[in-house]
Design an enzyme around this catalytic site. Sequence first.
Site, PDB file in Angstrom:
ATOM      1  N   SER A  81      -2.315  -1.765 -12.493  1.00  0.00           N
ATOM      2  CA  SER A  81      -1.570  -2.528 -13.502  1.00  0.00           C
ATOM      3  C   SER A  81      -2.473  -3.034 -14.616  1.00  0.00           C
ATOM      4  O   SER A  81      -2.117  -2.961 -15.790  1.00  0.00           O
ATOM      5  CB  SER A  81      -0.838  -3.695 -12.832  1.00  0.00           C
ATOM      6  OG  SER A  81       0.166  -3.187 -11.975  1.00  0.00           O
ATOM      7  N   ARG A 120      14.975   6.691 -12.831  1.00  0.00           N
ATOM      8  CA  ARG A 120      14.753   5.246 -12.800  1.00  0.00           C
ATOM      9  C   ARG A 120      15.390   4.561 -14.012  1.00  0.00           C
ATOM     10  O   ARG A 120      15.367   5.080 -15.125  1.00  0.00           O
ATOM     11  CB  ARG A 120      13.256   4.952 -12.702  1.00  0.00           C
ATOM     12  CG  ARG A 120      12.678   5.468 -11.375  1.00  0.00           C
ATOM     13  CD  ARG A 120      11.196   5.319 -11.284  1.00  0.00           C
ATOM     14  NE  ARG A 120      10.784   3.928 -11.236  1.00  0.00           N
ATOM     15  CZ  ARG A 120       9.502   3.562 -11.164  1.00  0.00           C
ATOM     16  NH1 ARG A 120       8.546   4.478 -11.172  1.00  0.00           N
ATOM     17  NH2 ARG A 120       9.187   2.294 -11.118  1.00  0.00           N
ATOM     18  N   ASP A 122       5.611  -4.402  -4.564  1.00  0.00           N
ATOM     19  CA  ASP A 122       4.775  -3.315  -4.053  1.00  0.00           C
ATOM     20  C   ASP A 122       4.203  -3.595  -2.671  1.00  0.00           C
ATOM     21  O   ASP A 122       3.682  -2.677  -2.034  1.00  0.00           O
ATOM     22  CB  ASP A 122       3.644  -3.012  -5.043  1.00  0.00           C
ATOM     23  CG  ASP A 122       4.191  -2.399  -6.321  1.00  0.00           C
ATOM     24  OD1 ASP A 122       3.395  -2.180  -7.249  1.00  0.00           O
ATOM     25  OD2 ASP A 122       5.407  -2.152  -6.398  1.00  0.00           O
TER      26      ASP A 122
END
Length: 427
Positions: free
Chosen positions: A21, A118, A309
């Site tokens: 990230s 998505r 996550d």
Amino acid sequence: MRVKISRTSVEGEVFAPPSKSYTHRAITIGSLSEKCVVRRPLISEDTKATIRACKMLGAQINEEKGDLFIEGVKGKPHIPEDVIDVGNSGTTLRFMTAVASLVDGVSILTGDNSLRTRPNGPLIEVLRDLGVEVISTLNNGCAPLVVKGGLKGAIAKIDGSISSQFISALLIACPLTRQSTTLSIKGELRSKPYVNVTLEILRKAGAEIFEDSNHNIKFIIPPNQNYNLRDYLVPGDFSSASYLLAAAAMTSSRVVVKNMFPSQQGDMAIIDILKQMGAGVSWDKENGVVTVNGHDLKGVRVDAAATPDLVPTIAVLGAVAEGQTVIENAEHVRYKETDRLHAMAVELKKMGVSVKEDQDQLTIKGGKLKGGDLHGWHDHRIVMALTIAGMVAGDTTVDTAESIFISYPNFFDDVRSLGADVVVNKQ
Ligand SMILES: O=C(O)C1=C[C@@H](OP(=O)(O)O)[C@@H](O)[C@H](O)C1
Ligand SMILES: C=C(OP(=O)(O)O)C(=O)O
């Protein structure tokens, strides 16, 4: 690619990989700056997608001795000469859709089979409110997306319940417009820590963004800003480290993970979760060292809103813990590379685990795991979580194991360096 895992314990030291990230953000914001060096970035399939996209939007990016040297576009991305293919990376799609909104021309963005399922509806809607022409070619809110620039500031609202990446994307693009933007979040902002990661790097780049959280979360974004991210060292990845820490906890072994310095990552929560479950965990924050001594684990209740996550990791921890583990507030985890709530329920049931799947939660009754031939769902986090479950069960295989290259290319090497009996079959 299929991986075969035998019953095993783990022992030793390993260096956590760089954060995916943080790497996405440093490359993107560095590419919108003038010149930037990104030190110790994660180089994986997902971050290579961001590098490719930023190059297509005009940045020059070269890798030297593991670092990235960027000549940026100084807030003015170029019209891409071809379709931007972001592969499997949701972060790259969302970020580049917003950056493409700054381009004085048309950009087309697509991705792989998973990415094209998505949802992007809330981002498309708010970009249109902000003056951008955005089309989902199948008119289903999914990529392929056609983006015709024209991003202006305005007062806008966006649903925060599906993905924080929509908000991060807007925070990256809106400071570079000519009018100010006020962005209000409708409902709960899921995965909020990722927005904090975005704000941290934007502010390091000199951006001014004001957050008002009195009622609903609101971001006030002044216009006509410039980014000046010059040099950024990427911290270690707690999401990836969670598999190594959980492996020690589940196999009653001792593992030391380095490169674990405090940051804005919500997945630092894995440390408290392991403690709550009864593992012996210490974190030397000054030196970035986390040590886990595995003990018998007990079930835990976890609100997954901020840490999507970690859900596969917590699910396998719960599968071996005494009693019940409940993972709640997790509906957004269905919109990842795969529907991870369903995938983990299906695969853990194959291992003899009692799992109840509800729309936004999993309830797992810990017990004895049995080995089996498992499906990795082409999802890196499913593959890695099931691999550590296999270390407890033994005699387990997991297919689609090549998906680890999305976020943690050295995963099998690292667990083997800790003594795990893991054999990869490239067939
Ligand atoms: O902004 C990011 O870097 C990410 C945000 C999260 O997604 P959502 O915000 O869609 O939950 C997370 O699942 C993903 O792995 C990375
Ligand atoms: C969902 C993930 O990433 P992305 O949204 O960028 O595909 C992930 O890394 O688990």
